[in-house]
Design an enzyme around this catalytic site. Structure first.
Site, short mmCIF file in Angstrom:
data_model
loop_
_atom_site.label_atom_id
_atom_site.label_comp_id
_atom_site.label_asym_id
_atom_site.label_seq_id
_atom_site.Cartn_x
_atom_site.Cartn_y
_atom_site.Cartn_z
N HIS A 217 0.86 -1.19 0.00
CA HIS A 217 0.00 0.00 0.00
C HIS A 217 0.89 1.23 0.00
O HIS A 217 1.68 1.44 0.92
CB HIS A 217 -0.92 0.02 1.23
CG HIS A 217 -1.81 1.23 1.26
ND1 HIS A 217 -3.04 1.26 0.62
CD2 HIS A 217 -1.66 2.43 1.84
CE1 HIS A 217 -3.59 2.44 0.82
NE2 HIS A 217 -2.78 3.18 1.56
N CYS A 218 0.76 2.04 -1.05
CA CYS A 218 1.62 3.21 -1.22
C CYS A 218 0.89 4.45 -0.75
O CYS A 218 -0.15 4.82 -1.29
CB CYS A 218 2.02 3.36 -2.69
SG CYS A 218 3.16 4.73 -2.97
N LYS A 219 1.46 5.11 0.26
CA LYS A 219 0.83 6.33 0.79
C LYS A 219 1.04 7.52 -0.13
O LYS A 219 0.28 8.49 -0.06
CB LYS A 219 1.39 6.64 2.18
CG LYS A 219 1.01 5.59 3.22
CD LYS A 219 1.51 5.95 4.59
CE LYS A 219 1.07 4.91 5.61
NZ LYS A 219 1.55 5.23 6.98
N ASN A 222 -1.64 6.94 -2.32
CA ASN A 222 -2.86 6.77 -1.54
C ASN A 222 -3.70 5.63 -2.11
O ASN A 222 -4.93 5.67 -2.11
CB ASN A 222 -3.69 8.07 -1.52
CG ASN A 222 -4.73 8.06 -0.41
OD1 ASN A 222 -4.54 7.44 0.64
ND2 ASN A 222 -5.84 8.73 -0.65
#
Length: 385
Positions: A217-219, A222
């Site tokens: 999950h890439c912040k 998002n």
């Protein structure tokens, strides 16, 4: 001095209200060990040895409203804290544009705009005529390609096929009950999405849905990176790294050339009308803005430091994913194997340094990357049977 006091008296399980005469005496705090046997205190129960006719006075004192406050009352803050707040159940997020947006998105877009404006508006126009048009073409292709890949990686829904076909995103996600199920996903069935998912699907706690071929999950996006958008994510990383490398070379050339031969940076025809060597033109050739030399050098240094930092962190991320592609692994698989390394019984005597140097180095570099430019790994609900 005697005065009437109205109080509640409990006698034989009946409530009786009556005025009682009470002798008002100064309130004294008894010293431990000095109380005589049979002394009546306000906190003693009705079954104590005090005579009944002495208890109303003590009960009245304990019930008195001192300074307008009830001693037996509870503060509102305590009452509010004692009430368990029931939070609304979360909804599944569709893509990177679904709320809540992450602050890292604003940082990523601000960095992209700042580097783009400074490169195409300030420094590339200062290059010599032969290099200028080549820089416009190469950097324009890289930045445009990165923008397209980045937007697709954010916009696409990486959820599993059955989740996209059967799940209603407007319905809240049920609360996982660990007393009923040991894992969120069992026998390829997700108890939160309530659908059958593929073998490599994982339930992401940030997106609240099962992602097909879950990688991380890439912040900064998002959004989750899975099998549906991994290639676009990887393309954005490659193009961003290459574009930042080109920006670093351009900024270093401008900075060095200013001290070696500044005339090479003033080849535009608009400089013919400027006699002072301390005046520079920005945003050539459309909107020329005159500034002093310290302003140009300050912008060059700030953007150069930002570009170098971003390049180093993205370079670590790119090397790490190239390593994963060669090993045919996902980020999630690598993180799980690193956290719980296999320890066969016949190899327990081998020290860690003899069998995991490369993995530990890549893990260290990746942790640096995710803490800096690409903080991408969240803990999903990963249990499978």
């Amino acid at each position: 001095m005697r005065f009437p006091v109205s109080l509640w008296r409990i006698h034989n399980t009946q409530l009786i209200t009556e005025p009682v005469a009470c002798e008002a005496t100064p309130l004294q705090i008894p010293v431990p060990g000095t109380l005589a046997k049979g002394t009546c205190l306000p906190s003693e129960p009705a079954e104590s040895s005090c005579p009944w006719d002495q208890r109303p006075c003590a009960l009245a004192i304990s019930q008195m409203d001192i300074c307008g406050m009830n001693q037996n009352g509870v503060f509102p803050e305590t009452q509010a804290n004692s009430v368990k707040k029931v939070l609304p159940r979360p909804l599944s997020r569709v893509n990177g544009w679904s709320p809540p947006l992450h602050p890292f998105q604003a940082i990523a877009w601000t960095t992209f705009l700042l580097v783009s404006i400074s490169a195409f508006g300030i420094f590339i126009p200062s290059l010599p005529r032969n290099w200028k048009y080549a820089a416009y073409a190469v950097m324009g292709v890289l930045f445009t390609f990165h923008l397209i890949m980045h937007l697709i990686a954010i916009t696409i829904d990486p959820a599993d096929t059955n989740v996209r076909l059967k799940k209603d995103y407007s319905e809240p996600v049920p609360t996982f009950d660990r007393s009923k199920h040991a894992h969120v996903i069992q026998n390829q069935y997700c108890h939160l999405c309530e659908v059958t998912v593929s073998k490599k699907a994982r339930h992401c706690s940030s997106c609240n849905k099962c992602v097909s071929g879950f990688d991380h999950h890439c912040k900064w996006l998002n959004n989750c990176v899975g099998s549906r958008n991994y290639h676009f994510f990887f393309g954005s990383v490659i193009s961003a790294t290459a574009g930042l490398l080109g920006i670093v070379f351009i900024l270093l050339y401008v900075f060095i050339q200013y001290f070696v031969n500044p005339d090479e940076l003033r080849t535009d025809h608009l400089y013919k009308d400027i006699s002072s060597e301390n005046v520079w033109l920005l945003f050539l050739p459309l909107w020329p803005v005159r500034v002093k030399t310290p302003m140009v050098l300050s912008i060059d240094v700030v953007v150069l430091l930002l570009a170098i930092t971003s390049f180093v962190l993205l370079g670590h991320l790119l090397i790490f994913h190239l390593y994963l592609i060669c090993k045919n692994k996902s980020t999630f698989d690598y993180m799980m194997q690193t956290r719980v390394p296999p320890q066969p019984a016949e190899k327990k005597e081998l020290p860690l340094k003899n069998r995991g140097n490369i993995s530990q180095v890549f893990l260290f570099l990746y942790v640096i990357s995710i803490k800096g430019w690409s903080h991408c790994v969240d803990s999903p609900y990963t249990g499978t049977s």
